[in-house]
Design a protein around this motif. Structure first.
Motif, PDB file in Angstrom:
ATOM      1  N   GLY A 161       0.776  -1.304  -0.260  1.00 15.94           N
ATOM      2  CA  GLY A 161       0.068   0.177   0.018  1.00 15.94           C
ATOM      3  C   GLY A 161       0.843   1.279   0.180  1.00 15.94           C
ATOM      4  O   GLY A 161       0.343   2.455   0.004  1.00 15.94           O
ATOM      5  N   HIS A 162       2.161   1.243   0.112  1.00 18.98           N
ATOM      6  CA  HIS A 162       3.033   2.509  -0.168  1.00 18.98           C
ATOM      7  C   HIS A 162       3.837   2.295  -1.538  1.00 18.98           C
ATOM      8  O   HIS A 162       3.998   1.226  -2.069  1.00 18.98           O
ATOM      9  N   PRO A 163       4.394   3.663  -1.629  1.00 18.06           N
ATOM     10  CA  PRO A 163       5.267   3.561  -2.845  1.00 18.06           C
ATOM     11  C   PRO A 163       6.526   2.614  -2.942  1.00 18.06           C
ATOM     12  O   PRO A 163       7.085   2.493  -1.606  1.00 18.06           O
ATOM     13  N   ALA A 176      -3.289 -14.435  -8.784  1.00 17.87           N
ATOM     14  CA  ALA A 176      -4.207 -14.467  -9.976  1.00 17.87           C
ATOM     15  C   ALA A 176      -5.595 -14.222  -9.788  1.00 17.87           C
ATOM     16  O   ALA A 176      -6.452 -14.016 -10.383  1.00 17.87           O
ATOM     17  N   TYR A 177      -6.024 -14.215  -8.143  1.00 14.89           N
ATOM     18  CA  TYR A 177      -7.539 -13.889  -7.881  1.00 14.89           C
ATOM     19  C   TYR A 177      -7.482 -12.919  -6.895  1.00 14.89           C
ATOM     20  O   TYR A 177      -8.622 -12.342  -6.633  1.00 14.89           O
ATOM     21  N   LEU A 196      -6.812  -4.302  -1.879  1.00 12.18           N
ATOM     22  CA  LEU A 196      -6.860  -5.243  -0.689  1.00 12.18           C
ATOM     23  C   LEU A 196      -5.421  -5.599  -0.387  1.00 12.18           C
ATOM     24  O   LEU A 196      -5.021  -5.954   0.657  1.00 12.18           O
ATOM     25  N   LEU A 197      -4.816  -5.931  -1.559  1.00 10.25           N
ATOM     26  CA  LEU A 197      -3.174  -6.462  -1.494  1.00 10.25           C
ATOM     27  C   LEU A 197      -2.357  -5.479  -1.134  1.00 10.25           C
ATOM     28  O   LEU A 197      -1.192  -5.657  -0.700  1.00 10.25           O
ATOM     29  N   GLY A 198      -2.594  -4.064  -1.599  1.00  7.15           N
ATOM     30  CA  GLY A 198      -1.600  -3.029  -1.529  1.00  7.15           C
ATOM     31  C   GLY A 198      -0.629  -3.265  -2.529  1.00  7.15           C
ATOM     32  O   GLY A 198       0.572  -2.907  -2.303  1.00  7.15           O
ATOM     33  N   PRO A 245      -8.719 -12.584   4.743  1.00  2.99           N
ATOM     34  CA  PRO A 245      -9.835 -11.651   4.787  1.00  2.99           C
ATOM     35  C   PRO A 245      -9.424 -10.209   4.599  1.00  2.99           C
ATOM     36  O   PRO A 245      -8.105  -9.867   4.916  1.00  2.99           O
ATOM     37  N   PRO A 246     -10.167  -9.316   4.257  1.00  2.28           N
ATOM     38  CA  PRO A 246      -9.392  -7.880   3.779  1.00  2.28           C
ATOM     39  C   PRO A 246      -8.723  -7.453   4.817  1.00  2.28           C
ATOM     40  O   PRO A 246      -7.555  -6.710   4.669  1.00  2.28           O
ATOM     41  N   PRO A 247      -8.900  -7.316   6.244  1.00  4.75           N
ATOM     42  CA  PRO A 247      -7.977  -6.672   7.026  1.00  4.75           C
ATOM     43  C   PRO A 247      -6.593  -7.249   7.355  1.00  4.75           C
ATOM     44  O   PRO A 247      -5.773  -6.549   7.448  1.00  4.75           O
ATOM     45  N   LEU A 248      -6.646  -8.573   6.952  1.00  3.31           N
ATOM     46  CA  LEU A 248      -5.116  -9.236   6.950  1.00  3.31           C
ATOM     47  C   LEU A 248      -4.605  -9.242   5.822  1.00  3.31           C
ATOM     48  O   LEU A 248      -3.288  -9.012   5.487  1.00  3.31           O
ATOM     49  N   ALA A 249      -5.283  -8.909   4.604  1.00  4.45           N
ATOM     50  CA  ALA A 249      -4.646  -9.154   3.275  1.00  4.45           C
ATOM     51  C   ALA A 249      -3.563  -8.031   2.909  1.00  4.45           C
ATOM     52  O   ALA A 249      -2.605  -8.552   2.198  1.00  4.45           O
ATOM     53  N   ALA A 250      -3.865  -7.089   3.441  1.00  2.00           N
ATOM     54  CA  ALA A 250      -2.928  -6.096   3.110  1.00  2.00           C
ATOM     55  C   ALA A 250      -1.547  -6.156   3.607  1.00  2.00           C
ATOM     56  O   ALA A 250      -0.382  -5.651   3.093  1.00  2.00           O
ATOM     57  N   SER A 251      -1.452  -6.925   4.952  1.00  2.00           N
ATOM     58  CA  SER A 251      -0.292  -7.151   5.508  1.00  2.00           C
ATOM     59  C   SER A 251       0.382  -8.645   5.137  1.00  2.00           C
ATOM     60  O   SER A 251       1.524  -8.863   5.617  1.00  2.00           O
TER      61      SER A 251
END
Lengths: 293, 293
Positions: free
Chosen positions: B93-95, B214-215, B220-222, B284-290
């Motif tokens: 989620g960051h540059p 792929a999916y 959400l993944l950042g 799930p979304p809150p975890l996915a970013a990390s």
């Protein structure tokens, strides 16, 4: 020359291990291309010369230290030549690693050579547990942050670079310093007696490099010239002029000689230093191609 | 979580040292940007979990090993994101480092992080001379040639890549394996009892990564998705389909559990492994970013 054979044998042993199956073949080829045939091997030559001057107590460890330092130097050249740095297609008269293998493999080969340097120390350091941690740290200091090669290169990206000496100490001096200290440690000397010598060698070398970049002929150097001006990099020639730069180089070599402490092989090491400085200053055609090591 | 605090404290200590004056400020900033805030820290978490399972004999050395492994992982991500590899502008989620600091500083920061990893081991290894050489070699094997991360990346440049397992073992498994073995060594365990577990963790992680690529949804993944297809990279999803890939992932986690040897903290480690695999599969979304750590 015996020392050159020791260095190349140690480098070959490292590379054979790191590029054995299952290493991807082109990655292995790129790593070898970065290290062989190589230039003058100034840094590992000084490492071994200092180790011998101190008594040559642990020759296998000295060989590993010399190889580690040269591997790190070769890695730094791979990065230097990349499109985002010097964008050089030729080095030592051969295609640079990225020119021959592509940018991806050049970066991976550089990474692998850095890792290999520390692995070589770990491999040879087993029988010398009292020396290994300090030796690793000396070598790491020569290349990493806050004041090794990467810091020297990093100054080129800073707007506020106003200290040519600090820049040269990091970009070139730090790894020469590491070579000398590692030589002392692996030769049985007291590393504290050997500080500062390598920085002077490195600064002298950097000045010679600046002179070659400003006045050398690319067909003799085996690489392009005029890079300092093209990349707006600090240069001793630009700061001091040719005479000033040459005078400063001589002064640094004298200072380096004055810092060699009393040791069994002091005279041999002085002779090594004098031969080296003559190479730096004269750079006749047959030598010039291998000088930029 | 106590282990996360230990990891971040060890990383901060390493970076404080490597970026202190006279480090060029932007190089120091780029190094920090590559390491903090960081992702899930899966590899150092496993390193510490295994060390604790073995009895936690040498916690300071375990912290250094965990930090070294994470530094190497972060360096590998800096390179992965470069224009000549994935050309990714966003990570977590960051540059990415090169997007924020330019390609030169990204490459230098990556170099410096590799060196720092080995320096951290050298610094903490002084009181453990019987462990240091082996620990260094285990970590080097995870990242260098012939079968560490750089070899995994190197396979992407080979025409003849026909072995997805070998590619995954090098690209991802080798550093997980190093994390587990280093954990065992620094926790007082017998490293020989712990081989093969980390490779399974790494392969499971790589499959989850392929599924996300792929999916997954980039917001959400950042980070961007579809990179495997875009870069014609081998992918478990392409080879096995979604169901096949998920089934293989579960199988690998079961195999990993089966390889945990009898030790004081076996149950805690099994619980750690189960939590981790649930994160990998659910995302799930809150975890996915990390998750993409």
């Amino acid at each position: 020359m015996e020392s050159r054979r020791r260095i190349d044998r140690a480098l070959k042993s490292c590379l054979d291990q790191a590029t054995a199956a299952p290493c991807p073949p082109r990655l292995g080829d790129a790593m070898r291309h970065a290290v062989f045939p190589g230039g003058a091997r100034f840094r590992p030559e000084f490492c071994l010369a200092v180790a011998e001057a101190c008594g040559g107590a642990h020759p296998a460890l000295a060989d590993a230290a010399a190889a580690a330092i040269e591997l790190l130097h070769c890695a730094s050249l791979v990065y230097d030549d990349l499109p985002c740095f010097d964008d050089a297609a030729v080095r030592r008269g051969h295609p640079t690693v990225h020119a021959a293998f592509g940018e991806e493999l050049a970066i991976l080969a550089g990474n692998a050579l850095i890792v290999l340097a520390f692995d070589a120390l770990a491999r040879a350091g087993g029988p010398h547990p009292h020396l290994l941690p300090g030796l690793l740290r000396v070598v790491a200091r020569g290349v990493g942050g806050p004041s090794g090669i990467v810091a020297g290169q990093g100054w080129e990206s800073e707007a506020g670079l106003d200290d040519l000496g600090r820049y040269h100490r990091a970009k070139t001096g730090a790894l020469f310093e590491a070579a000398v200290i590692a030589g002392a440690m692996t030769g049985g000397g007291d590393p504290l007696q050997w500080t500062g010598l390598g920085y002077r060698l490195g600064e002298a070398y950097q000045i010679a490099d600046d002179i070659r970049d400003a006045y050398g002929r690319p067909e003799l150097l085996g690489k392009p010239v005029g890079q300092d001006r093209a990349h707006h990099r600090p240069s001793a020639v630009r700061e001091l002029g040719l005479d000033g730069a040459t005078g400063h180089l001589n002064e640094l070599v004298d200072q380096a000689a004055g810092r060699i402490p009393a040791c069994a092989g002091r005279n041999d090491l002085l002779a090594h230093l004098r031969r080296w400085s003559e190479q730096l200053l004269a750079a006749p055609p047959p030598l010039a191609a291998s000088l930029h090591s």
